[in-house]
Design a protein around this motif. Structure first.
Motif, mmCIF file in Angstrom:
data_model
loop_
_atom_site.group_PDB
_atom_site.id
_atom_site.type_symbol
_atom_site.label_atom_id
_atom_site.label_comp_id
_atom_site.label_asym_id
_atom_site.label_seq_id
_atom_site.Cartn_x
_atom_site.Cartn_y
_atom_site.Cartn_z
ATOM 1 N N SER A 63 6.801 -9.544 60.143
ATOM 2 C CA SER A 63 6.259 -10.667 60.905
ATOM 3 C C SER A 63 4.935 -10.296 61.565
ATOM 4 C CB SER A 63 7.274 -11.111 61.971
ATOM 5 O OG SER A 63 6.731 -12.130 62.772
ATOM 6 N N LEU A 64 4.885 -9.136 62.175
ATOM 7 C CA LEU A 64 3.647 -8.689 62.827
ATOM 8 C C LEU A 64 2.521 -8.507 61.811
ATOM 9 C CD1 LEU A 64 5.256 -6.206 65.340
ATOM 10 C CD2 LEU A 64 4.006 -8.294 65.948
ATOM 11 N N LEU A 71 -4.548 -13.709 61.463
ATOM 12 C CA LEU A 71 -5.697 -13.530 62.352
ATOM 13 C C LEU A 71 -6.937 -13.133 61.562
ATOM 14 C CD1 LEU A 71 -3.923 -11.730 65.316
ATOM 15 C CD2 LEU A 71 -4.971 -14.002 65.376
ATOM 16 N N ASP A 72 -6.748 -12.204 60.618
ATOM 17 C CA ASP A 72 -7.868 -11.803 59.746
ATOM 18 C C ASP A 72 -8.438 -13.013 59.017
ATOM 19 O OD1 ASP A 72 -7.683 -9.096 60.411
ATOM 20 O OD2 ASP A 72 -6.417 -8.616 58.672
ATOM 21 N N ASP A 73 -7.538 -13.830 58.442
ATOM 22 C CA ASP A 73 -7.974 -15.010 57.686
ATOM 23 C C ASP A 73 -8.749 -15.994 58.560
ATOM 24 O OD1 ASP A 73 -6.778 -13.969 55.419
ATOM 25 O OD2 ASP A 73 -5.014 -15.284 55.522
ATOM 26 N N ALA A 74 -8.421 -16.011 59.848
ATOM 27 C CA ALA A 74 -9.105 -16.915 60.782
ATOM 28 C C ALA A 74 -10.361 -16.280 61.379
ATOM 29 C CB ALA A 74 -8.147 -17.323 61.897
ATOM 30 N N GLY A 75 -10.638 -15.057 60.967
ATOM 31 C CA GLY A 75 -11.822 -14.368 61.474
ATOM 32 C C GLY A 75 -11.654 -13.838 62.886
ATOM 33 N N LEU A 76 -10.400 -13.622 63.295
ATOM 34 C CA LEU A 76 -10.115 -13.135 64.638
ATOM 35 C C LEU A 76 -9.712 -11.660 64.602
ATOM 36 C CD1 LEU A 76 -8.081 -16.231 65.834
ATOM 37 C CD2 LEU A 76 -10.459 -15.662 66.402
ATOM 38 N N ASP A 77 -9.793 -11.015 65.726
ATOM 39 C CA ASP A 77 -9.466 -9.593 65.833
ATOM 40 C C ASP A 77 -7.955 -9.390 65.828
ATOM 41 O OD1 ASP A 77 -9.340 -6.888 66.358
ATOM 42 O OD2 ASP A 77 -10.207 -7.026 68.366
ATOM 43 N N ALA A 78 -7.466 -8.639 64.870
ATOM 44 C CA ALA A 78 -6.033 -8.395 64.736
ATOM 45 C C ALA A 78 -5.655 -6.974 65.148
ATOM 46 C CB ALA A 78 -5.593 -8.650 63.295
ATOM 47 N N ARG A 82 -1.919 -5.140 65.067
ATOM 48 C CA ARG A 82 -1.684 -3.991 64.189
ATOM 49 C C ARG A 82 -1.156 -2.785 64.974
ATOM 50 N NH1 ARG A 82 -5.619 -6.394 61.094
ATOM 51 N NH2 ARG A 82 -4.841 -6.801 58.995
ATOM 52 N N LYS A 83 -1.633 -2.606 66.204
ATOM 53 C CA LYS A 83 -1.117 -1.526 67.054
ATOM 54 C C LYS A 83 0.364 -1.739 67.356
ATOM 55 C CE LYS A 83 -5.427 -0.419 69.453
ATOM 56 N NZ LYS A 83 -6.139 -0.471 70.745
ATOM 57 N N VAL A 84 0.729 -2.978 67.634
ATOM 58 C CA VAL A 84 2.134 -3.283 67.915
ATOM 59 C C VAL A 84 2.976 -3.059 66.655
ATOM 60 C CG1 VAL A 84 3.767 -5.083 68.602
ATOM 61 C CG2 VAL A 84 1.573 -4.884 69.778
ATOM 62 N N ALA A 85 2.468 -3.463 65.507
ATOM 63 C CA ALA A 85 3.189 -3.239 64.246
ATOM 64 C C ALA A 85 3.370 -1.747 63.994
ATOM 65 C CB ALA A 85 2.450 -3.895 63.082
#
Length: 112
Positions: A63-64, A71-78, A82-85
């Motif tokens: 899920s993470l 977020l990547d697809d929306a151009g946002l910082d993920a 990724r740290k939580v994953a």
């Protein structure tokens, strides 16, 4: 959706009109309903209609990772997701202490 077919008034509209001394009864009833939902066991971890996973960690990490991809697809910082994953993957044994799948409520607050 189900609430629209039930008798009564939504808690946010009326709970504040009752004396605070009766609120504990309301929340105990809400807790009892929640307990009965959580007592429902299932064949897999994950959404009822799938996909199903064998472990809680597998479901959470997947899920993470999907959220990070969105977020990547929306151009946002993920990066934070990724740290939580990565933390979940590192400590997956802790997540997997949840060994029996059960139905969970997702939004337990008075507006739901």
């Amino acid at each position: 959706m189900i609430q629209t077919y039930l008798d009564g008034v939504p808690a946010p509209e009326q709970l504040g009109t009752y004396p605070r001394t009766v609120w504990p009864t309301f929340f105990r009833q809400l807790g009892a309903i929640t307990r009965s939902v959580h007592d429902v066991r299932g064949p897999h971890v994950g959404p009822v209609n799938g996909p199903g996973y064998g472990t809680w960690s597998e479901a959470m990490i997947t899920s993470l990772e999907e959220i990070a991809a969105d977020l990547d697809d929306a151009g946002l910082d993920a990066a934070d997701v990724r740290k939580v994953a990565a933390a979940a993957a590192h400590d997956r044994a802790v997540l997997d202490e949840v060994a029996e799948p059960s139905l969970l409520t997702g939004d337990l607050w008075t507006v739901h």
